[in-house]
Design an enzyme around this catalytic site. Structure first.
Site, PDB file in Angstrom:
ATOM      1  CG  HIS A 186     -10.573  -6.685   6.429  1.00  0.00           C
ATOM      2  ND1 HIS A 186      -9.695  -7.168   7.361  1.00  0.00           N
ATOM      3  CD2 HIS A 186     -10.005  -6.936   5.224  1.00  0.00           C
ATOM      4  CE1 HIS A 186      -8.640  -7.690   6.742  1.00  0.00           C
ATOM      5  NE2 HIS A 186      -8.800  -7.555   5.446  1.00  0.00           N
ATOM      6  CD  GLU A 234      -1.749  -2.412   1.398  1.00  0.00           C
ATOM      7  OE1 GLU A 234      -0.659  -2.611   1.972  1.00  0.00           O
ATOM      8  OE2 GLU A 234      -2.531  -3.333   1.108  1.00  0.00           O
TER       9      GLU A 234
END
Lengths: 346, 317
Positions: free
Chosen positions: A140, A72
Site C-alpha cells: 500500500h 479493479e
C-alpha cells in the site's frame, strides 16, 4: 452569481479539496463525466480512500458517483467501455498498488485500443491512483509512475500543488486519451483523523473558476544556476528542502517539477541543465528501470556536452517498500541524501 | 420465420464460411501475414445474434472475430484489406486478424486477450444505460473465457447494475486444445451464472434460426428493463484453433458428429425444403459471394501499406 464564476476569486485549499472541487465542477459542466470506484459515494463512508469524493454523491447521486465491488479489473474495464461509448469516467482505485490487479485493462486495452483501431477509437478516461510510502507496508506504499512510463498510449500526471492538481485534473478529464493521475498520499492534506502522519499537505491559492494546465509543461519551483534538481510529487518538496540547505553552502539549485512525466517537458529541463551543467534526479520510484534512469539517458543523448558532471539519481533503493518507519525513512529519498549527492558534484 | 430473414442469414453465414476458406488458402500461399483463428462451423452464432442488431447496438468480440465482424456488417473489402495489413483495412492495417471491427457498424475492434472484452462490454452497457440509449450490447466470448477473473468481475458488475447486455458464450468445447469440462468444477457451464444472479440459457449454436429466436426474445426482455443475460451457444469449430493446429487432441468421430450439424448445409436444406431456393439458385449465391470476395482481394492487394508516420499519430488522441 456563484463565487465560481468570479474570475478573480481564489481560495486557500489543500490538494484533496482542490481535486474535489475539480471533480464537482467538471461534473456540473459535463454530464458525461462520472466517478467510478470503491467506497467513493457510500453514505457514511470514506468518500474514496482519501476523502477526495466526499459529499459528491449527495450532489450528483449514486449513478454518477458509482460505487463498485472490489474489482479493479472491472473498474478499469468498465471505465474503458464507458469511455469508448461517449462517457468520460474518472476511475479510482484507492491505492495505486491495486493498479496491478487491472494491468491487462490498462496496458493491453486502454493504452492500445486507439492504436489497434487505426486511430478510430478514443478512450477518454482518468484513472486516479494514490501512491507513495506512508508506513502501510509493501502493498500500500509503492510509487508506480515508472511502470506506466513504459506504456505508449497512457499519459502520466503527477501533481504536487493544489493549483496544479486542479488544472491538471481538469485537463485530464477533458483529454481524449487515457490518463493515469498519480496523487501522493502525503500531499493530500486530509484533516482530522484522516490526516497522514508525516504529511506535507501543501495548501495553496486555487482559482474557483475552471482552468487547465496543459500536459508537458514543467514548472521551475525555484530558480538557480549551479545545479538542476528534478523531482515529482513529494520529491519536489524534498528537492526544495535540500536546496535551502545547499543555499547555506552557497550552491544555487534550480528545482524543476515536471508535473506530467508523459508527456515530458524535455525542453525546459534541457535549458536548465545547459545552464547549470549538473543534474540530480530525486524520485520515490525504485532505481532500476525507473523514471530517473530514463531522464538520465535522455539528457545524455541530447545535451551530453553541456554536462560538467555525470547525472545523479537519488531514488528509492531496489527493495519493496519496508514497513518499519526507520527502514521506510531510509527507503524514501530524503533532503539530506540529495544534499550529500549535490555536494559531491562541486 | 420469414423468407427475407432466412435468405439474409443464409447469405451472411455463407459469406463468413467462404471468407474464411479464402483466407486460409491465401494464408497457405503466404499472401497474408500473421496468424488466423478461423470461424468455420460457428457461423450460426454470429449471424443468429447480429441479425437482431442495428448499427447502434454494439458487439464486442474475441481473438476469433472475423465472423462477428462480417455478421455485424463490416465490409468485406475493409476486412480483407485489414488481413492484408493495408491502409484501407477496417483498422488501417493497425489491427490485423485478431482486432477487426468497425465502430460505425457497432462492431468494436476485437479484443484478443481472453475475457478482456467482458468488463469493457459491461462498461459500454453501463454507458448506454446512463445515456438512456435504447440499444443493447452483445459480448461474444468463448468457453475458455469463463475461467478468467475478468469474466467474474465483468459479469458481476453487469448483474448488480441490471445492464442491457447479453453475454454470448460460444461453447465450442475447447479452449485451444483443452476441453472445457475438465476446467470447470460445475456440471454445466451455465451453472456458473447462478452465482452471479444472471439468467442463463443454452441453445443449439449450429441452428441459426434457434440462435436468432433466442436472442430476439432476450432483447425483448431487455427492452422491458430486464438484463443482463447469458446465452450458451453449443457449437464446434471445424478447423484448428489457429494456423498450426491440426486438432490431434480431438476424436475424428467427434468431428464427424459435429460436421453433420453444419449450420450452412442445414439452412440450405431448409431453404430448399420450404421452396424458398432451389439448388441452382443456391449455387448462384455461392458464385456471387466468391466474386465479391475476389473483388475484395483485388481491392486489398492494390491498396497502400500503412504509413510509418501514422504510428505516432495513433498512440494518443
Amino acid at each position: 452569481m456563484s463565487m465560481r464564476n468570479n474570475k478573480n476569486s481564489t481560495q486557500k485549499m489543500t490538494i484533496a479539496e482542490s481535486l474535489r472541487l475539480t471533480i464537482q465542477q467538471e461534473m456540473e459542466r459535463d454530464k458525461k463525466v462520472f466517478c467510478i470506484g470503491e467506497d467513493i459515494g457510500i453514505k457514511g463512508g470514506f468518500g474514496g480512500a482519501f476523502t477526495v469524493t466526499l459529499g459528491l454523491s449527495e450532489q450528483f447521486g449514486h449513478e454518477r458517483i458509482l460505487d463498485t465491488p472490489i474489482s479493479e479489473t472491472g473498474i478499469a474495464g468498465v471505465a474503458i467501455g464507458a469511455a469508448l461509448s461517449g462517457m468520460r469516467p474518472i476511475a479510482d482505485v484507492q491505492y495505486s498498488d491495486f493498479l496491478f490487479c487491472a494491468m491487462d485493462q490498462l496496458v493491453n486495452q486502454a493504452a492500445k485500443l486507439r492504436f489497434m483501431s487505426g486511430g478510430k477509437l478514443k478512450v477518454p478516461m482518468v484513472m486516479r491512483a494514490p501512491g507513495g510510502a506512508t508506513t502501510r507496508g509493501s502493498q500500500h506504499s509503492q510509487s508506480l509512475e515508472s511502470y506506466f512510463l513504459h506504456v505508449p498510449g497512457l499519459k502520466v500526471v503527477c501533481p504536487s500543488t493544489a493549483y496544479d492538481a486542479k488544472g491538471l485534473l481538469t485537463a485530464a478529464i477533458r483529454d481524449d486519451s487515457p490518463v493515469l493521475f498519480f496523487e501522493h498520499k502525503l500531499l493530500y492534506g486530509s484533516k482530522g483523523n484522516r490526516a497522514e502522519k508525516g504529511s506535507i499537505s501543501p495548501v495553496g491559492e486555487v482559482p474557483l473558476y475552471d482552468y487547465t494546465i496543459p500536459f508537458g509543461k514543467a514548472k521551475i519551483r525555484k530558480k538557480g544556476k549551479d545545479v538542476t534538481i528534478l523531482g515529482k510529487l513529494r520529491s519536489v518538496y524534498t528537492a526544495l528542502e535540500a536546496s535551502k540547505i545547499l543555499d547555506q553552502h552557497t550552491i544555487s539549485c534550480e528545482v524543476i517539477d515536471p508535473r506530467t512525466i508523459v508527456p515530458f517537458d524535455s525542453k525546459l529541463l534541457f535549458n536548465s541543465v545547459k545552464k547549470t551543467g549538473r543534474l540530480v534526479i530525486v524520485d520515490e520510484c525504485t532505481k532500476t528501470g525507473g523514471w530517473a534512469g530514463e531522464i538520465s539517458a535522455l539528457v545524455q543523448e541530447n545535451i551530453f556536452k553541456y554536462l560538467k558532471k555525470p547525472v545523479v539519481r537519488v531514488t528509492a533503493p531496489d527493495t519493496p517498500v519496508p514497513f518499519a518507519p526507520k527502514l521506510e525513512n531510509f527507503f524514501i529519498p530524503q533532503a539530506k541524501d540529495v544534499v550529500k549527492e549535490v555536494l559531491k558534484l562541486f | 420465420m420469414n423468407k427475407k430473414l432466412l435468405l439474409s442469414m443464409h447469405r451472411k453465414m455463407l459469406t463468413i464460411r467462404l471468407f474464411e476458406e479464402k483466407l486460409n488458402s491465401l494464408f497457405l500461399q503466404g499472401q497474408i501475414p500473421g496468424t488466423l483463428h478461423l470461424y468455420n462451423g460457428q457461423e450460426a452464432c454470429a449471424v443468429g445474434v447480429c441479425e437482431n442488431l442495428n448499427d447502434k447496438d454494439w458487439i464486442l468480440s474475441t481473438h476469433r472475430p472475423h465472423g462477428h465482424a462480417i455478421a455485424k456488417g463490416v465490409s468485406l473489402q475493409s476486412m480483407m484489406a485489414e488481413l492484408f495489413a493495408k491502409e484501407t483495412g477496417c483498422c488501417g492495417g493497425f489491427g490485423g486478424s485478431m482486432h477487426v471491427g468497425d465502430i460505425n457498424k457497432g462492431s468494436v475492434p476485437a479484443i484478443a486477450i481472453v475475457g478482456g472484452n467482458i468488463p469493457i462490454a459491461t462498461g459500454v452497457a453501463l454507458s448506454f444505460k446512463m445515456q438512456k440509449r435504447k440499444n443493447v450490447v452483445c459480448c461474444f466470448l468463448g468457453d475458455g473465457a469463463i475461467n478468467e477473473g475478468a469474466f467474474h468481475e465483468g459479469v458481476n458488475m453487469a448483474s448488480i447494475w441490471g445492464l442491457p447486455l447479453i453475454f454470448v458464450c460460444e461453447n465450442n468445447l475447447y479452449g485451444a486444445s483443452t476441453r472445457i469440462e475438465n476446467m470447470i468444477g460445475v456440471e454445466k457451464l451455465t451453472d456458473r451464472l447462478k452465482g452471479y444472479g444472471v439468467k442463463s440459457f443454452s441453445v443449439d449454436g449450429m441452428d441459426v434460426t434457434k440462435v436468432y429466436t433466442m436472442i430476439n426474445n432476450l432483447i425483448k426482455k431487455i427492452k422491458f428493463g430486464q438484463g443482463p443475460f447469458f446465452l450458451e451457444c453449443k457449437t464446434y469449430r471445424f478447423v484448428g484453433h489457429s494456423r498450426s493446429d491440426t486438432n490431434k487432441y480431438r476424436q475424428k468421430s467427434e468431428e464427424i458428429f459435429w460436421k453433420k450439424k453444419d449450420p450452412i448445409i442445414r439452412i440450405e436444406k431448409k431453404l430448399v425444403k420450404e421452396k424458398i431456393l432451389d439448388t441452382l439458385s443456391i449455387d448462384k449465391i455461392h458464385e456471387e459471394i466468391k466474386h465479391e470476395l475476389n473483388q475484395a482481394v483485388k481491392f486489398a492487394k492494390s491498396s497502400p501499406h500503412p504509413k510509418i508516420l501514422n504510428m505516432k499519430k495513433y498512440v494518443y488522441a
